[in-house]
Motif scaffolding. Structure first.
Motif, PDB file in Angstrom:
ATOM      1  N   HIS A 198     -32.570   1.215  33.263  1.00  0.00           N
ATOM      2  CA  HIS A 198     -32.058   0.122  32.431  1.00  0.00           C
ATOM      3  C   HIS A 198     -30.890   0.583  31.563  1.00  0.00           C
ATOM      4  O   HIS A 198     -29.947  -0.167  31.318  1.00  0.00           O
ATOM      5  CB  HIS A 198     -33.181  -0.409  31.539  1.00  0.00           C
ATOM      6  N   TYR A 199     -30.958   1.826  31.089  1.00  0.00           N
ATOM      7  CA  TYR A 199     -29.952   2.343  30.166  1.00  0.00           C
ATOM      8  C   TYR A 199     -29.336   3.632  30.710  1.00  0.00           C
ATOM      9  O   TYR A 199     -30.053   4.518  31.174  1.00  0.00           O
ATOM     10  CB  TYR A 199     -30.562   2.625  28.800  1.00  0.00           C
ATOM     11  N   ALA A 200     -28.006   3.734  30.602  1.00  0.00           N
ATOM     12  CA  ALA A 200     -27.321   4.962  30.997  1.00  0.00           C
ATOM     13  C   ALA A 200     -27.498   6.048  29.947  1.00  0.00           C
ATOM     14  O   ALA A 200     -27.520   7.238  30.266  1.00  0.00           O
ATOM     15  CB  ALA A 200     -25.829   4.682  31.203  1.00  0.00           C
ATOM     16  N   ALA A 201     -27.635   5.636  28.690  1.00  0.00           N
ATOM     17  CA  ALA A 201     -27.788   6.583  27.589  1.00  0.00           C
ATOM     18  C   ALA A 201     -28.962   6.162  26.715  1.00  0.00           C
ATOM     19  O   ALA A 201     -29.183   4.973  26.473  1.00  0.00           O
ATOM     20  CB  ALA A 201     -26.512   6.648  26.746  1.00  0.00           C
ATOM     21  N   VAL A 202     -29.715   7.148  26.264  1.00  0.00           N
ATOM     22  CA  VAL A 202     -30.830   6.891  25.360  1.00  0.00           C
ATOM     23  C   VAL A 202     -30.728   7.848  24.174  1.00  0.00           C
ATOM     24  O   VAL A 202     -30.034   8.863  24.224  1.00  0.00           O
ATOM     25  CB  VAL A 202     -32.202   7.057  26.051  1.00  0.00           C
ATOM     26  N   ARG A 203     -31.429   7.496  23.130  1.00  0.00           N
ATOM     27  CA  ARG A 203     -31.487   8.336  21.932  1.00  0.00           C
ATOM     28  C   ARG A 203     -32.941   8.747  21.690  1.00  0.00           C
ATOM     29  O   ARG A 203     -33.859   7.948  21.859  1.00  0.00           O
ATOM     30  CB  ARG A 203     -30.937   7.558  20.743  1.00  0.00           C
ATOM     31  N   TRP A 204     -33.153  10.015  21.334  1.00  0.00           N
ATOM     32  CA  TRP A 204     -34.495  10.457  20.961  1.00  0.00           C
ATOM     33  C   TRP A 204     -34.763   9.949  19.552  1.00  0.00           C
ATOM     34  O   TRP A 204     -34.046  10.274  18.605  1.00  0.00           O
ATOM     35  CB  TRP A 204     -34.614  11.974  21.022  1.00  0.00           C
ATOM     36  N   TYR A 205     -35.787   9.125  19.419  1.00  0.00           N
ATOM     37  CA  TYR A 205     -36.034   8.388  18.183  1.00  0.00           C
ATOM     38  C   TYR A 205     -37.404   8.760  17.643  1.00  0.00           C
ATOM     39  O   TYR A 205     -38.398   8.764  18.371  1.00  0.00           O
ATOM     40  CB  TYR A 205     -35.947   6.883  18.480  1.00  0.00           C
ATOM     41  N   LYS A 206     -37.449   9.081  16.348  1.00  0.00           N
ATOM     42  CA  LYS A 206     -38.710   9.442  15.706  1.00  0.00           C
ATOM     43  C   LYS A 206     -39.190   8.282  14.845  1.00  0.00           C
ATOM     44  O   LYS A 206     -38.456   7.756  14.016  1.00  0.00           O
ATOM     45  CB  LYS A 206     -38.534  10.694  14.839  1.00  0.00           C
ATOM     46  N   ASP A 207     -40.426   7.896  15.069  1.00  0.00           N
ATOM     47  CA  ASP A 207     -41.034   6.813  14.295  1.00  0.00           C
ATOM     48  C   ASP A 207     -42.435   7.262  13.885  1.00  0.00           C
ATOM     49  O   ASP A 207     -43.326   7.408  14.727  1.00  0.00           O
ATOM     50  CB  ASP A 207     -41.094   5.530  15.140  1.00  0.00           C
ATOM     51  N   HIS A 208     -42.612   7.486  12.577  1.00  0.00           N
ATOM     52  CA  HIS A 208     -43.894   7.974  12.074  1.00  0.00           C
ATOM     53  C   HIS A 208     -44.307   9.257  12.803  1.00  0.00           C
ATOM     54  O   HIS A 208     -45.444   9.394  13.276  1.00  0.00           O
ATOM     55  CB  HIS A 208     -44.987   6.904  12.207  1.00  0.00           C
ATOM     56  N   PHE A 209     -43.342  10.159  12.926  1.00  0.00           N
ATOM     57  CA  PHE A 209     -43.557  11.487  13.506  1.00  0.00           C
ATOM     58  C   PHE A 209     -43.828  11.455  15.014  1.00  0.00           C
ATOM     59  O   PHE A 209     -44.111  12.478  15.613  1.00  0.00           O
ATOM     60  CB  PHE A 209     -44.708  12.225  12.789  1.00  0.00           C
ATOM     61  N   LEU A 281     -27.706  10.296  29.909  1.00  0.00           N
ATOM     62  CA  LEU A 281     -27.414  11.023  28.676  1.00  0.00           C
ATOM     63  C   LEU A 281     -28.541  10.810  27.680  1.00  0.00           C
ATOM     64  O   LEU A 281     -28.978   9.670  27.457  1.00  0.00           O
ATOM     65  CB  LEU A 281     -26.093  10.523  28.084  1.00  0.00           C
ATOM     66  N   VAL A 282     -29.011  11.904  27.080  1.00  0.00           N
ATOM     67  CA  VAL A 282     -30.032  11.835  26.035  1.00  0.00           C
ATOM     68  C   VAL A 282     -29.423  12.396  24.754  1.00  0.00           C
ATOM     69  O   VAL A 282     -29.087  13.576  24.684  1.00  0.00           O
ATOM     70  CB  VAL A 282     -31.289  12.638  26.407  1.00  0.00           C
ATOM     71  N   LYS A 305     -30.512  13.284  36.686  1.00  0.00           N
ATOM     72  CA  LYS A 305     -29.958  14.477  36.063  1.00  0.00           C
ATOM     73  C   LYS A 305     -29.615  14.128  34.616  1.00  0.00           C
ATOM     74  O   LYS A 305     -28.971  13.094  34.363  1.00  0.00           O
ATOM     75  CB  LYS A 305     -28.698  14.940  36.798  1.00  0.00           C
ATOM     76  N   PHE A 306     -30.017  14.980  33.688  1.00  0.00           N
ATOM     77  CA  PHE A 306     -29.865  14.668  32.277  1.00  0.00           C
ATOM     78  C   PHE A 306     -28.973  15.671  31.561  1.00  0.00           C
ATOM     79  O   PHE A 306     -29.138  16.886  31.717  1.00  0.00           O
ATOM     80  CB  PHE A 306     -31.233  14.649  31.584  1.00  0.00           C
ATOM     81  N   ILE A 307     -28.060  15.139  30.773  1.00  0.00           N
ATOM     82  CA  ILE A 307     -27.348  15.936  29.783  1.00  0.00           C
ATOM     83  C   ILE A 307     -27.955  15.622  28.428  1.00  0.00           C
ATOM     84  O   ILE A 307     -27.943  14.461  27.996  1.00  0.00           O
ATOM     85  CB  ILE A 307     -25.839  15.623  29.772  1.00  0.00           C
ATOM     86  N   ILE A 308     -28.526  16.622  27.792  1.00  0.00           N
ATOM     87  CA  ILE A 308     -28.993  16.452  26.422  1.00  0.00           C
ATOM     88  C   ILE A 308     -27.794  16.729  25.523  1.00  0.00           C
ATOM     89  O   ILE A 308     -27.262  17.841  25.498  1.00  0.00           O
ATOM     90  CB  ILE A 308     -30.171  17.390  26.103  1.00  0.00           C
ATOM     91  N   PHE A 309     -27.365  15.710  24.819  1.00  0.00           N
ATOM     92  CA  PHE A 309     -26.124  15.747  24.050  1.00  0.00           C
ATOM     93  C   PHE A 309     -26.433  15.936  22.568  1.00  0.00           C
ATOM     94  O   PHE A 309     -27.077  15.089  21.951  1.00  0.00           O
ATOM     95  CB  PHE A 309     -25.352  14.445  24.282  1.00  0.00           C
ATOM     96  N   TYR A 343     -25.221  19.836  26.499  1.00  0.00           N
ATOM     97  CA  TYR A 343     -23.813  19.807  26.119  1.00  0.00           C
ATOM     98  C   TYR A 343     -23.776  19.554  24.612  1.00  0.00           C
ATOM     99  O   TYR A 343     -24.296  18.530  24.147  1.00  0.00           O
ATOM    100  CB  TYR A 343     -23.049  18.699  26.842  1.00  0.00           C
ATOM    101  N   ALA A 344     -23.177  20.465  23.868  1.00  0.00           N
ATOM    102  CA  ALA A 344     -23.119  20.331  22.413  1.00  0.00           C
ATOM    103  C   ALA A 344     -21.677  20.414  21.946  1.00  0.00           C
ATOM    104  O   ALA A 344     -20.845  21.117  22.541  1.00  0.00           O
ATOM    105  CB  ALA A 344     -23.953  21.419  21.747  1.00  0.00           C
ATOM    106  N   THR A 345     -21.367  19.695  20.879  1.00  0.00           N
ATOM    107  CA  THR A 345     -20.052  19.790  20.258  1.00  0.00           C
ATOM    108  C   THR A 345     -20.196  20.426  18.886  1.00  0.00           C
ATOM    109  O   THR A 345     -21.230  20.282  18.225  1.00  0.00           O
ATOM    110  CB  THR A 345     -19.393  18.407  20.096  1.00  0.00           C
ATOM    111  N   SER A 346     -19.153  21.132  18.463  1.00  0.00           N
ATOM    112  CA  SER A 346     -19.210  21.788  17.155  1.00  0.00           C
ATOM    113  C   SER A 346     -17.806  22.084  16.648  1.00  0.00           C
ATOM    114  O   SER A 346     -16.876  22.293  17.429  1.00  0.00           O
ATOM    115  CB  SER A 346     -20.007  23.098  17.244  1.00  0.00           C
TER     116      SER A 346
END
Length: 453
Positions: A198-209, A281-282, A305-309, A343-346
């Motif tokens: 459904h989604y090309a990109a997702v976000r890791w989301y914390k809700d009540h730990f 993308l995650v 295949k996942f890129i953790i961004f 993949y990280a940016t800095s």
């Protein structure tokens, strides 16, 4: 039986029955044959409100496309080579769900009138708003099924997935779910299932730990061709990404450089270019790095295949998370799954701030420095993004103006660009884009175009 027992017979698609809208549909089916008019009226109008909001029965197709079950997973991995036993169970499930979709509001209202016409508690005149003849109803048609190409060169990842969903919905609406099962299998194989279908990109989301993936509805549609003046950087990152998608050895990537030089845009553009090949993308925030192992465990068996961004990654000296990340990326007992890269940016080449004391101490400073460098070393590839000089900056502005069909004299554009730099305190690809966005908005707002001299 109108439909109250249909969902009880599901096998693979059983979790669909847990959805809020489907539960409301089930409640309506139970009350249709009930003897209490008030409960029937309430159940109908509750479901009708949800059906209008979520566009039932189109929403039911979304649930089928998104469902993560043995059949959808097998189809994603094997395509048409699904064992006959699984195919037969899926066929039966789809037949039941087709019956659910076919129950129109008119059929339901007719059943209510038939059941309640001899009920002493039913004394509502036919012209009253609460009589079934006057109940509002949802649109039974499947919406948004116009032909849309899923091979458009410049479509974003989200647009491609949306077009693919419209295509399969059209195929399922023109036939029955059972007749369209082969098309459904092809969709699972080529596009996917569950949240990543459904989604090309997702976000890791914390809700009540508790952590979970949350879909990003409108990710940046930027394309690789939009990244002007970054040919060397693109070549390195594209080559590594294509090796990764081909199942070949590939590296984690650190994209280092000044702000606004295109680091994050590069990663987002990769997604739009390679979503058709199974790239997802995650997005992971630095504060959630301790969940990295859990995320890998959730992703390692997915057929993508996942890129953790990790964007804007850097650590102060007193932040111990860098040691956690170092172990998680490379160095722990458990190896990183083959379908995951980081993949990280800095803005810091070595990610960790160096103190004055460490620079002054020769022995201790070298040990500490080696410890800190060991984190950036975990990224097999470091790509440096530099700020453009004046000529390069002006070329970027010219290219972006051309991409946006801005008709403006070259000298005038250069003057505007140089004045803009003074206001923005520096040259970068981001600065150039912000200027061109402003000029495009100004031209559209004024209803005029810049004239060429």
């Amino acid at each position: 039986m109108l439909g109250k027992d249909l969902l009880l017979g599901l096998t693979f698609y059983r979790q669909i029955a847990d959805n809020e809208v489907v539960r409301s549909w089930q409640k309506l089916m139970e009350e249709v044959d009930g003897a209490i008019p008030a409960k029937t009226i309430d159940a109908y109008h509750r479901f009708n409100a949800l059906a209008l909001e979520y566009k039932w029965p189109d929403f039911l197709l979304d649930l089928i496309l998104d469902d993560d079950n043995l059949f959808s997973r097998t189809a994603a991995n094997k395509g048409t080579e699904i064992p006959p036993s699984l195919r037969e169970i899926a066929r039966r499930d789809l037949q039941l769900l087709q019956e659910v979709a076919n129950l129109t509001p008119q059929l339901i209202k007719e059943r209510v009138v038939k059941n309640l016409q001899d009920n002493e508690a039913w004394d509502i005149p036919t012209d009253h708003p609460l009589h079934p003849n006057n109940w509002p109803q949802w649109d039974q048609e499947i919406g948004g099924l116009s032909n849309t190409s899923v091979e458009e060169k410049d479509s974003s990842g989200a647009e491609w997935l949306f077009a693919a969903r419209k295509k399969i919905k059209k195929a399922l609406a023109e036939h029955s779910l059972v007749e369209g099962m082969d098309a459904l299998v092809t969709h699972y194989k080529e596009v996917g299932f569950g949240i990543f279908g459904h989604y090309a990109a997702v976000r890791w989301y914390k809700d009540h730990f508790q952590g979970r993936f949350k879909g990003i509805k409108n990710p940046d549609p930027i394309q690789l061709d939009d990244l002007v003046g970054l040919e060397r950087e693109k070549k390195i990152v594209i080559e590594n990404t294509e090796h990764f998608l081909a199942g070949l050895p590939s590296n984690n990537v650190l994209l280092y450089g000044n702000r606004g030089t295109g680091k994050s845009s590069m990663v987002k553009a990769l997604l739009n270019s390679y979503v058709k090949k199974g790239l997802r993308l995650v997005e992971l925030a630095k504060n959630d790095l301790q969940d990295f192992a859990q995320i890998c465990q959730l992703l390692e068996n997915e057929p993508f295949k996942f890129i953790i961004f990790i964007d804007d990654l850097s650590f102060d000296d007193n932040e111990p998370e860098y040691k956690v990340l170092k172990t998680l990326i490379e160095g722990g007992i458990q190896t990183r799954p083959e379908n995951i890269l980081v993949y990280a940016t800095s803005n810091r080449k070595h990610l960790i701030k160096e103190t004055h004391e460490e620079r002054q101490s020769e022995v201790h400073g070298r040990d500490v420095q080696d410890e800190k460098l060991s984190l950036s070393d975990r990224f097999g590839i470091t790509v440096t993004f530099t700020s453009p000089d004046q000529n390069e900056y002006l070329k970027i502005v010219e290219s972006l103006a051309a991409q946006n069909s801005l008709s403006i004299d070259r000298d005038e554009l250069h003057q505007l660009a140089l004045r803009w730099v003074l206001m923005q305190k520096g040259r970068s690809g981001r600065t150039a884009k912000q200027l061109v966005d402003k000029l495009v908005a100004q031209a559209k707002f004024d209803g005029t175009e810049f004239s060429k001299e």
